[in-house]
Design a protein around this motif. Structure first.
Motif, PDB file in Angstrom:
ATOM      1  N   HIS A  51      42.784  48.318  31.695  1.00  0.00           N
ATOM      2  CA  HIS A  51      41.560  48.859  31.095  1.00  0.00           C
ATOM      3  C   HIS A  51      41.180  50.174  31.764  1.00  0.00           C
ATOM      4  O   HIS A  51      40.898  51.175  31.091  1.00  0.00           O
ATOM      5  N   ASP A  52      41.166  50.177  33.099  1.00  0.00           N
ATOM      6  CA  ASP A  52      40.795  51.383  33.837  1.00  0.00           C
ATOM      7  C   ASP A  52      41.759  52.539  33.562  1.00  0.00           C
ATOM      8  O   ASP A  52      41.343  53.692  33.407  1.00  0.00           O
ATOM      9  N   ARG A  53      43.038  52.230  33.491  1.00  0.00           N
ATOM     10  CA  ARG A  53      44.037  53.277  33.227  1.00  0.00           C
ATOM     11  C   ARG A  53      43.881  53.857  31.825  1.00  0.00           C
ATOM     12  O   ARG A  53      43.984  55.068  31.642  1.00  0.00           O
ATOM     13  N   ALA A  54      43.632  52.993  30.845  1.00  0.00           N
ATOM     14  CA  ALA A  54      43.443  53.481  29.475  1.00  0.00           C
ATOM     15  C   ALA A  54      42.212  54.389  29.399  1.00  0.00           C
ATOM     16  O   ALA A  54      42.250  55.437  28.747  1.00  0.00           O
ATOM     17  N   GLN A  55      41.148  54.001  30.080  1.00  0.00           N
ATOM     18  CA  GLN A  55      39.937  54.826  30.107  1.00  0.00           C
ATOM     19  C   GLN A  55      40.233  56.179  30.772  1.00  0.00           C
ATOM     20  O   GLN A  55      39.780  57.226  30.302  1.00  0.00           O
ATOM     21  N   HIS A  56      40.967  56.145  31.867  1.00  0.00           N
ATOM     22  CA  HIS A  56      41.299  57.373  32.598  1.00  0.00           C
ATOM     23  C   HIS A  56      42.136  58.319  31.725  1.00  0.00           C
ATOM     24  O   HIS A  56      41.887  59.534  31.694  1.00  0.00           O
TER      25      HIS A  56
ATOM     26  N   ALA B 116      41.153  50.144  25.242  1.00  0.00           N
ATOM     27  CA  ALA B 116      40.530  49.712  26.496  1.00  0.00           C
ATOM     28  C   ALA B 116      39.501  48.615  26.237  1.00  0.00           C
ATOM     29  O   ALA B 116      39.394  47.658  27.014  1.00  0.00           O
ATOM     30  N   GLU B 117      38.780  48.736  25.145  1.00  0.00           N
ATOM     31  CA  GLU B 117      37.797  47.702  24.782  1.00  0.00           C
ATOM     32  C   GLU B 117      38.490  46.375  24.472  1.00  0.00           C
ATOM     33  O   GLU B 117      38.043  45.304  24.894  1.00  0.00           O
ATOM     34  N   ILE B 118      39.595  46.449  23.757  1.00  0.00           N
ATOM     35  CA  ILE B 118      40.363  45.234  23.449  1.00  0.00           C
ATOM     36  C   ILE B 118      40.885  44.601  24.735  1.00  0.00           C
ATOM     37  O   ILE B 118      40.807  43.382  24.928  1.00  0.00           O
ATOM     38  N   ILE B 119      41.412  45.430  25.615  1.00  0.00           N
ATOM     39  CA  ILE B 119      41.939  44.936  26.891  1.00  0.00           C
ATOM     40  C   ILE B 119      40.828  44.268  27.698  1.00  0.00           C
ATOM     41  O   ILE B 119      41.029  43.202  28.281  1.00  0.00           O
ATOM     42  N   GLN B 120      39.661  44.882  27.714  1.00  0.00           N
ATOM     43  CA  GLN B 120      38.545  44.310  28.466  1.00  0.00           C
ATOM     44  C   GLN B 120      38.130  42.952  27.892  1.00  0.00           C
ATOM     45  O   GLN B 120      37.845  42.015  28.640  1.00  0.00           O
ATOM     46  N   ARG B 121      38.128  42.819  26.594  1.00  0.00           N
ATOM     47  CA  ARG B 121      37.799  41.531  25.975  1.00  0.00           C
ATOM     48  C   ARG B 121      38.837  40.472  26.342  1.00  0.00           C
ATOM     49  O   ARG B 121      38.485  39.312  26.575  1.00  0.00           O
ATOM     50  N   CYS B 122      40.108  40.894  26.394  1.00  0.00           N
ATOM     51  CA  CYS B 122      41.159  39.959  26.822  1.00  0.00           C
ATOM     52  C   CYS B 122      40.958  39.568  28.281  1.00  0.00           C
ATOM     53  O   CYS B 122      41.192  38.413  28.659  1.00  0.00           O
ATOM     54  N   GLN B 123      40.539  40.521  29.093  1.00  0.00           N
ATOM     55  CA  GLN B 123      40.265  40.231  30.502  1.00  0.00           C
ATOM     56  C   GLN B 123      39.166  39.188  30.619  1.00  0.00           C
ATOM     57  O   GLN B 123      39.292  38.222  31.372  1.00  0.00           O
ATOM     58  N   TYR B 124      38.079  39.379  29.882  1.00  0.00           N
ATOM     59  CA  TYR B 124      36.982  38.402  29.913  1.00  0.00           C
ATOM     60  C   TYR B 124      37.451  37.040  29.445  1.00  0.00           C
ATOM     61  O   TYR B 124      37.086  36.009  30.006  1.00  0.00           O
TER      62      TYR B 124
ATOM     63  N   ARG C  30      40.128  30.627  32.567  1.00  0.00           N
ATOM     64  CA  ARG C  30      40.587  30.335  33.925  1.00  0.00           C
ATOM     65  C   ARG C  30      42.103  30.501  34.083  1.00  0.00           C
ATOM     66  O   ARG C  30      42.779  29.684  34.709  1.00  0.00           O
ATOM     67  N   LEU C  31      42.586  31.585  33.514  1.00  0.00           N
ATOM     68  CA  LEU C  31      43.998  31.927  33.716  1.00  0.00           C
ATOM     69  C   LEU C  31      44.157  32.401  35.154  1.00  0.00           C
ATOM     70  O   LEU C  31      43.167  32.685  35.836  1.00  0.00           O
ATOM     71  N   PRO C  32      45.371  32.490  35.651  1.00  0.00           N
ATOM     72  CA  PRO C  32      45.557  32.967  37.027  1.00  0.00           C
ATOM     73  C   PRO C  32      44.824  34.291  37.263  1.00  0.00           C
ATOM     74  O   PRO C  32      44.752  35.141  36.372  1.00  0.00           O
ATOM     75  N   ALA C  33      44.283  34.435  38.457  1.00  0.00           N
ATOM     76  CA  ALA C  33      43.461  35.604  38.789  1.00  0.00           C
ATOM     77  C   ALA C  33      44.216  36.912  38.591  1.00  0.00           C
ATOM     78  O   ALA C  33      43.609  37.923  38.192  1.00  0.00           O
ATOM     79  N   ASP C  34      45.518  36.916  38.847  1.00  0.00           N
ATOM     80  CA  ASP C  34      46.262  38.168  38.707  1.00  0.00           C
ATOM     81  C   ASP C  34      46.328  38.643  37.253  1.00  0.00           C
ATOM     82  O   ASP C  34      46.461  39.831  37.000  1.00  0.00           O
ATOM     83  N   VAL C  35      46.198  37.736  36.296  1.00  0.00           N
ATOM     84  CA  VAL C  35      46.190  38.135  34.886  1.00  0.00           C
ATOM     85  C   VAL C  35      44.950  38.984  34.611  1.00  0.00           C
ATOM     86  O   VAL C  35      45.041  40.082  34.040  1.00  0.00           O
ATOM     87  N   ALA C  36      43.795  38.495  35.016  1.00  0.00           N
ATOM     88  CA  ALA C  36      42.552  39.246  34.811  1.00  0.00           C
ATOM     89  C   ALA C  36      42.580  40.555  35.591  1.00  0.00           C
ATOM     90  O   ALA C  36      42.099  41.594  35.097  1.00  0.00           O
ATOM     91  N   GLU C  37      43.152  40.550  36.790  1.00  0.00           N
ATOM     92  CA  GLU C  37      43.227  41.778  37.593  1.00  0.00           C
ATOM     93  C   GLU C  37      44.116  42.823  36.923  1.00  0.00           C
ATOM     94  O   GLU C  37      43.783  44.009  36.897  1.00  0.00           O
ATOM     95  N   GLN C  38      45.248  42.374  36.393  1.00  0.00           N
ATOM     96  CA  GLN C  38      46.143  43.316  35.717  1.00  0.00           C
ATOM     97  C   GLN C  38      45.505  43.866  34.451  1.00  0.00           C
ATOM     98  O   GLN C  38      45.664  45.052  34.128  1.00  0.00           O
ATOM     99  N   LEU C  39      44.762  43.029  33.738  1.00  0.00           N
ATOM    100  CA  LEU C  39      44.060  43.512  32.557  1.00  0.00           C
ATOM    101  C   LEU C  39      42.960  44.505  32.937  1.00  0.00           C
ATOM    102  O   LEU C  39      42.755  45.505  32.242  1.00  0.00           O
ATOM    103  N   ALA C  40      42.263  44.244  34.028  1.00  0.00           N
ATOM    104  CA  ALA C  40      41.233  45.175  34.495  1.00  0.00           C
ATOM    105  C   ALA C  40      41.874  46.515  34.866  1.00  0.00           C
ATOM    106  O   ALA C  40      41.325  47.584  34.551  1.00  0.00           O
TER     107      ALA C  40
END
Length: 136
Positions: free
Chosen positions: A84-89, A57-65, A71-81
């Motif tokens: 991240h949330d699913r991995a934490q859950h 989840a930490e790795i995914i969050q860093r990729c999201q940032y 400035r990749l497409p917004a949906d990329v950051a949203e899917q990574l977020a």
């Protein structure tokens, strides 16, 4: 010499020997699930998987940032977020259920035991098929 004496003592008297620590790599943990027999070890495997999910989840969050920074497409950051949330859950869920493998059930809940006690036994409801699991 002490290690040899402990192993010999454990073998002679049926005591548990000191085991090596659990692996941290997920593929090694997958193999460990087939070899661990003690309930405490099964709990430890689930806890180790939960810890690795938190690391993922930490790795995914860093990729999201980084996706936001680049400035990749917004949906990329949203899917990574979302990932991240699913991995934490999932990690939190594993933390909650892991201790159950260390405790023996107090009553037999098999259908034959329930029928022997005079309780009605219904057929278990089949779970929906899960997506195919990917293995290396």
């Amino acid at each position: 010499m002490t290690v040899y004496a402990q192993a010999l003592h454990a073998a002679l008297f049926g005591l548990p020997a000191y085991d090596e620590p659990l692996p941290t790599a997920l593929d090694a943990l997958l193999q460990a699930t087939d070899t661990v027999a003690a309930p405490d070890h099964k709990t430890a495997v689930l806890r180790q998987v939960a810890e690795q999910l938190r690391n993922a989840a930490e790795i995914i969050q860093r990729c999201q940032y980084r996706a936001q920074w680049d400035r990749l497409p917004a949906d990329v950051a949203e899917q990574l977020a979302d990932a991240h949330d699913r991995a934490q859950h999932i990690a939190q869920a594993l933390d909650r259920v892991a201790p159950a493998f260390s405790h023996r059930p107090t009553t037999d809940t098999t259908p034959s035991a329930q029928a022997a006690q005079g309780r009605s036994v219904t057929a278990p409801v089949a779970a929906p098929p899960s997506p195919a699991t990917r293995h290396r």
